[in-house]
Design a protein around this motif. Sequence first.
Motif, PDB file in Angstrom:
ATOM      1  N   LEU A  42      37.773  14.596 -18.412  1.00  0.00           N
ATOM      2  CA  LEU A  42      38.069  15.643 -17.425  1.00  0.00           C
ATOM      3  C   LEU A  42      37.218  15.493 -16.174  1.00  0.00           C
ATOM      4  CD1 LEU A  42      38.235  18.796 -19.746  1.00  0.00           C
ATOM      5  CD2 LEU A  42      40.150  17.414 -18.921  1.00  0.00           C
ATOM      6  N   GLY A  43      36.134  14.744 -16.288  1.00  0.00           N
ATOM      7  CA  GLY A  43      35.212  14.666 -15.166  1.00  0.00           C
ATOM      8  C   GLY A  43      34.368  15.926 -15.092  1.00  0.00           C
ATOM      9  N   THR A  44      33.644  16.086 -14.028  1.00  0.00           N
ATOM     10  CA  THR A  44      32.786  17.257 -13.852  1.00  0.00           C
ATOM     11  C   THR A  44      33.613  18.511 -13.621  1.00  0.00           C
ATOM     12  OG1 THR A  44      31.058  15.883 -12.895  1.00  0.00           O
ATOM     13  CG2 THR A  44      30.909  18.257 -12.503  1.00  0.00           C
ATOM     14  N   GLN A  45      33.346  19.529 -14.427  1.00  0.00           N
ATOM     15  CA  GLN A  45      34.012  20.823 -14.290  1.00  0.00           C
ATOM     16  C   GLN A  45      32.945  21.873 -14.005  1.00  0.00           C
ATOM     17  OE1 GLN A  45      37.481  21.241 -14.592  1.00  0.00           O
ATOM     18  NE2 GLN A  45      37.530  19.000 -14.688  1.00  0.00           N
ATOM     19  N   ASP A  46      32.943  22.381 -12.796  1.00  0.00           N
ATOM     20  CA  ASP A  46      31.904  23.331 -12.396  1.00  0.00           C
ATOM     21  C   ASP A  46      31.943  24.627 -13.203  1.00  0.00           C
ATOM     22  OD1 ASP A  46      30.982  21.576 -10.475  1.00  0.00           O
ATOM     23  OD2 ASP A  46      32.273  22.398  -8.890  1.00  0.00           O
ATOM     24  N   HIS A  47      33.104  24.939 -13.760  1.00  0.00           N
ATOM     25  CA  HIS A  47      33.243  26.194 -14.505  1.00  0.00           C
ATOM     26  C   HIS A  47      33.103  25.977 -16.008  1.00  0.00           C
ATOM     27  CE1 HIS A  47      37.070  24.331 -15.069  1.00  0.00           C
ATOM     28  NE2 HIS A  47      37.642  25.377 -15.635  1.00  0.00           N
ATOM     29  N   ALA A  48      32.573  24.824 -16.436  1.00  0.00           N
ATOM     30  CA  ALA A  48      32.485  24.488 -17.854  1.00  0.00           C
ATOM     31  C   ALA A  48      31.147  24.900 -18.456  1.00  0.00           C
ATOM     32  CB  ALA A  48      32.709  22.990 -18.052  1.00  0.00           C
ATOM     33  N   LEU A  49      31.184  25.316 -19.718  1.00  0.00           N
ATOM     34  CA  LEU A  49      29.982  25.643 -20.475  1.00  0.00           C
ATOM     35  C   LEU A  49      29.982  24.814 -21.749  1.00  0.00           C
ATOM     36  CD1 LEU A  49      27.436  27.374 -20.973  1.00  0.00           C
ATOM     37  CD2 LEU A  49      28.910  29.035 -22.136  1.00  0.00           C
ATOM     38  N   ASP A  50      29.008  23.935 -21.875  1.00  0.00           N
ATOM     39  CA  ASP A  50      28.829  23.102 -23.061  1.00  0.00           C
ATOM     40  C   ASP A  50      27.934  23.874 -24.033  1.00  0.00           C
ATOM     41  OD1 ASP A  50      28.137  21.251 -24.982  1.00  0.00           O
ATOM     42  OD2 ASP A  50      27.701  19.632 -23.559  1.00  0.00           O
ATOM     43  N   LEU A  51      28.518  24.361 -25.121  1.00  0.00           N
ATOM     44  CA  LEU A  51      27.763  25.172 -26.066  1.00  0.00           C
ATOM     45  C   LEU A  51      26.625  24.395 -26.721  1.00  0.00           C
ATOM     46  CD1 LEU A  51      30.593  27.190 -27.875  1.00  0.00           C
ATOM     47  CD2 LEU A  51      29.061  27.969 -26.067  1.00  0.00           C
ATOM     48  N   SER A  52      26.794  23.079 -26.870  1.00  0.00           N
ATOM     49  CA  SER A  52      25.765  22.285 -27.521  1.00  0.00           C
ATOM     50  C   SER A  52      24.484  22.204 -26.690  1.00  0.00           C
ATOM     51  CB  SER A  52      26.279  20.870 -27.816  1.00  0.00           C
ATOM     52  OG  SER A  52      26.415  20.108 -26.627  1.00  0.00           O
ATOM     53  N   LYS A  53      24.579  22.587 -25.415  1.00  0.00           N
ATOM     54  CA  LYS A  53      23.402  22.592 -24.538  1.00  0.00           C
ATOM     55  C   LYS A  53      23.026  24.008 -24.120  1.00  0.00           C
ATOM     56  CE  LYS A  53      24.430  17.995 -22.687  1.00  0.00           C
ATOM     57  NZ  LYS A  53      24.717  17.194 -21.467  1.00  0.00           N
ATOM     58  N   SER A  54      23.446  24.964 -24.922  1.00  0.00           N
ATOM     59  CA  SER A  54      23.252  26.367 -24.547  1.00  0.00           C
ATOM     60  C   SER A  54      22.345  27.130 -25.503  1.00  0.00           C
ATOM     61  CB  SER A  54      24.617  27.078 -24.486  1.00  0.00           C
ATOM     62  OG  SER A  54      25.465  26.452 -23.554  1.00  0.00           O
ATOM     63  N   TYR A  55      21.503  26.400 -26.215  1.00  0.00           N
ATOM     64  CA  TYR A  55      20.596  27.055 -27.152  1.00  0.00           C
ATOM     65  C   TYR A  55      19.352  26.200 -27.354  1.00  0.00           C
ATOM     66  CZ  TYR A  55      21.705  23.595 -30.724  1.00  0.00           C
ATOM     67  OH  TYR A  55      21.833  22.413 -31.411  1.00  0.00           O
ATOM     68  N   GLU A  56      18.324  26.816 -27.907  1.00  0.00           N
ATOM     69  CA  GLU A  56      17.130  26.118 -28.365  1.00  0.00           C
ATOM     70  C   GLU A  56      16.917  26.506 -29.821  1.00  0.00           C
ATOM     71  OE1 GLU A  56      13.811  26.940 -25.879  1.00  0.00           O
ATOM     72  OE2 GLU A  56      14.707  26.017 -24.089  1.00  0.00           O
TER      73      GLU A  56
END
Length: 340
Positions: A91-105
């Motif tokens: 898809l390429g870069t999507q400014d409105h995208a949220l990657d859940l795998s990078k949304s936590y610690e």
Amino acid sequence: MKRLLALLATTSLMFLAGCQAQQKPDITVTSFIGYDIAHAIVGDKMVVENIMPWGSEMHNFEPSARNITAIKDSKLFIFVGEDQEPWVKTLGTQDHALDLSKSYELAAHNHAHSENHEDTDHQHDEAAHTHEEETKTHETTEHDHSHEKDHSHEGHEHDHGSLHYWTDPTTYVQLIESVKKEIIKVDPTNATYYETQASAYSTRITTMHTDFDQYMQSQDHPTVYFSGHNAMDAFADRYHLKIVSLTQDYRPNADLTAQQILSLKTSLKDAQATTLFIEELVEPRVAKSIQDSLRQDNIEIEIKELHGYHNISHDQFKAHVTYADLMHQNIENLKHAINH
């Protein structure tokens, strides 16, 4: 006249249904996980569409042209991660995208619980939580999933050792917070509503987690047996639960060997276990085969589901089944297995 009025009413209803069916989603997601969180937060304030069909296999999904259009036209796009969904890269870069795998610690573990436990498969320290054993089996993936913590997002480091990170409830509540923040960016007018919804859902999950964590601390490092692929590693780590699984492969349709099946059967027999767990949305042929084989040895075992939250059936979707519902089911099934 009555027949005319009835016809007009029917036509109007069909028109409204058609409009609703064609309504563009405000939020597009790629999984049950994304749908569950987004829908819990927005309620009827926005339209959430899961492009993965209900009841289908998460790991094999490929989006259609319509799905791609929905993703690009939506206000927010939520996906699980490129490891699970490599097609997202196209898809390429999507400014409105949220990657859940990078949304936590990864939240801190209760290290005292595992002190003096000689059989533990995991080593803990204050900064990282490693589990190298499971990652050695993921030979078919394109990336090395070892816990070297060399991934970062917005200045924070993240632990990516588990492909199934969402099975840890403490991670899930962080995902709720991350999604909520993105939703408020999209629709700040209803921020208060979204805050309330997110808080209520997080509280429900956190309460179950706290209760189950206390219960597990009272147990002597129990072991359960799982006739499925290794999907509950993050959950097992969180509660210091040992899960002996049929296969460590992350794909539910991975080829099995007779030796793997025999090994699990032998483990059940030696441990005098009374419960064999199965994964969701997979025909439990192997589990039933093991159950029948053990029955010939006068050993009875129950088969219960341990849900990995990959997806739910269409009937469950219509019944509004949530992650919290499935978590409650998992906890009750595990307690049953541990106590019998």
